[in-house]
Write a protein that holds these residues in place. Structure first.
Motif, PDB file in Angstrom:
ATOM      1  N   TYR A  71     -16.327   6.372  -1.215  1.00  0.00           N
ATOM      2  CA  TYR A  71     -15.432   5.309  -0.765  1.00  0.00           C
ATOM      3  C   TYR A  71     -15.789   3.980  -1.441  1.00  0.00           C
ATOM      4  N   VAL A  72     -17.072   3.627  -1.448  1.00  0.00           N
ATOM      5  CA  VAL A  72     -17.513   2.348  -2.030  1.00  0.00           C
ATOM      6  C   VAL A  72     -17.207   2.315  -3.527  1.00  0.00           C
ATOM      7  N   PHE A  74     -14.905   3.814  -5.207  1.00  0.00           N
ATOM      8  CA  PHE A  74     -13.483   3.624  -5.518  1.00  0.00           C
ATOM      9  C   PHE A  74     -12.914   2.317  -4.961  1.00  0.00           C
ATOM     10  N   ARG A  75     -13.261   2.014  -3.715  1.00  0.00           N
ATOM     11  CA  ARG A  75     -12.661   0.858  -3.058  1.00  0.00           C
ATOM     12  C   ARG A  75     -13.118  -0.462  -3.692  1.00  0.00           C
ATOM     13  N   PHE A  76     -14.385  -0.514  -4.108  1.00  0.00           N
ATOM     14  CA  PHE A  76     -14.917  -1.787  -4.595  1.00  0.00           C
ATOM     15  C   PHE A  76     -15.160  -1.800  -6.101  1.00  0.00           C
ATOM     16  N   ARG A  77     -14.477  -0.915  -6.829  1.00  0.00           N
ATOM     17  CA  ARG A  77     -14.615  -0.962  -8.294  1.00  0.00           C
ATOM     18  C   ARG A  77     -13.958  -2.238  -8.809  1.00  0.00           C
ATOM     19  N   ALA A  80     -10.063  -2.641  -8.566  1.00  0.00           N
ATOM     20  CA  ALA A  80      -9.479  -2.737  -7.228  1.00  0.00           C
ATOM     21  C   ALA A  80      -9.973  -3.965  -6.472  1.00  0.00           C
ATOM     22  N   ASN A  81     -11.119  -4.517  -6.895  1.00  0.00           N
ATOM     23  CA  ASN A  81     -11.755  -5.593  -6.127  1.00  0.00           C
ATOM     24  C   ASN A  81     -12.347  -6.618  -7.101  1.00  0.00           C
TER      25      ASN A  81
END
Ligand SMILES: [Cu+2]
Length: 288
Positions: A71-72, A74-77, A80-81
């Motif tokens: 999750y980390v 992908f979510r915080f790449r 995306a971030n």
């Protein structure tokens, strides 16, 4: 066609007869095995149960951690971030990731300590075997049966003899120890020279044998058969060649073995051989 069928049937019969004719090894390592040997004592049954429970818990933890990581990632790449958070503290999160692991450890500790005490506190026992580790064999003393004692040496490859029961390389001994089925046995473990370790996997036993110190453990089994263990503390060049062979037999066979061993420990195996010889037919019949 017919001849090969006859040969096949003969070969199958021969295999069946030889397999059945040998007394059953119960506690023995098997090829390609991943798990424990068959549990043959209350302690080992509980160790196996505890191990299986732990497997569920650690699998669940690993999966949760893996899911969080994925999750980390992908979510915080970066894509995306693009503007990362500057937070350095989050009290709630820190409490949660401390409290949950502590809780899990406490949950594991309860059955773990219960098992530790079950192993460690000896129940009422029927008799004692004292075993002393030497470089490189085991000495056994039947202190409650006339006090006879003997040294148990590994059977050399050249001496392996599969009658009346199969012998195994690096596991069989010239003078095995014998106990009656169902008895609760106290094992006193010590050593004469360096540290050894008396281990019997099917009974869940792994007990250090330390010079000048007397450790004790126990086992009880209702399963007749032959069990094998090995020295489990590196003790010198022949560490790998001081196995433990233990026969669990009916009470009357044990009594006869004790009587013979008190006369001469080297006649003990003859009693075992006679017993396996006399039960050969019923074992063959049971296997068919
Ligand atoms: Cu050793």
């Amino acid at each position: 066609m017919r001849i090969s069928a006859v040969f096949g049937a003969l070969a199958a019969m021969f295999c069946l007869v030889t397999a059945a004719a040998s007394a059953t090894p119960v506690g023995i390592p098997t090829d390609q095995a991943l798990g424990f040997q068959q549990a043959a004592s209350p302690v080992m049954e509980r160790i196996t149960g505890f191990h299986n429970m732990m497997l569920w818990i650690i699998t669940a933890i690993s999966l949760v951690v893996l899911a969080l990581l994925v999750y980390v990632v992908f979510r915080f790449r970066e894509k995306a971030n693009p503007n990362p958070s500057k937070n350095s503290h989050n009290t709630l999160l820190e409490v949660v990731w401390t409290a949950i692991p502590v809780l899990i450890l406490v949950i594991i500790a309860v059955p773990s300590f219960r098992l530790l005490y079950f192993q460690d506190v000896l129940p009422e026992t029927d008799f004692t075997i004292k075993t002393t580790g030497w470089q490189w064999n085991w000495e056994y003393e039947y202190v409650d049966h006339g006090g006879f004692s003997f040294f148990s040496n590994m059977t050399l490859d050249a001496d392996i003899d599969n009658e009346p029961y199969t012998e195994y390389r690096n596991l069989s001994t010239d003078l095995p120890i014998v106990v009656p089925v169902g008895a609760t046995v106290r094992v006193e473990v010590t050593a004469a020279d360096v540290i050894h370790n008396w281990a019997m996997p099917s009974f869940g036993i792994k007990m250090d044998a330390i010079p000048g110190r007397l450790n004790e453990t126990w086992f009880q089994t209702d399963i007749e058969g032959i069990y094998y263990g090995q020295c489990s503390e590196l003790c010198g060049v022949r560490h790998a060649f001081m196995p433990i062979e233990l026969h669990v037999v009916p009470q009357d066979v044990f009594d006869a073995w004790v009587e013979a061993s008190n006369e001469d420990p080297y006649s003990g195996p003859d009693v075992l051989a006679a017993y396996y010889e006399s039960t050969r037919e019923s074992r063959v019949a049971a296997a068919q």
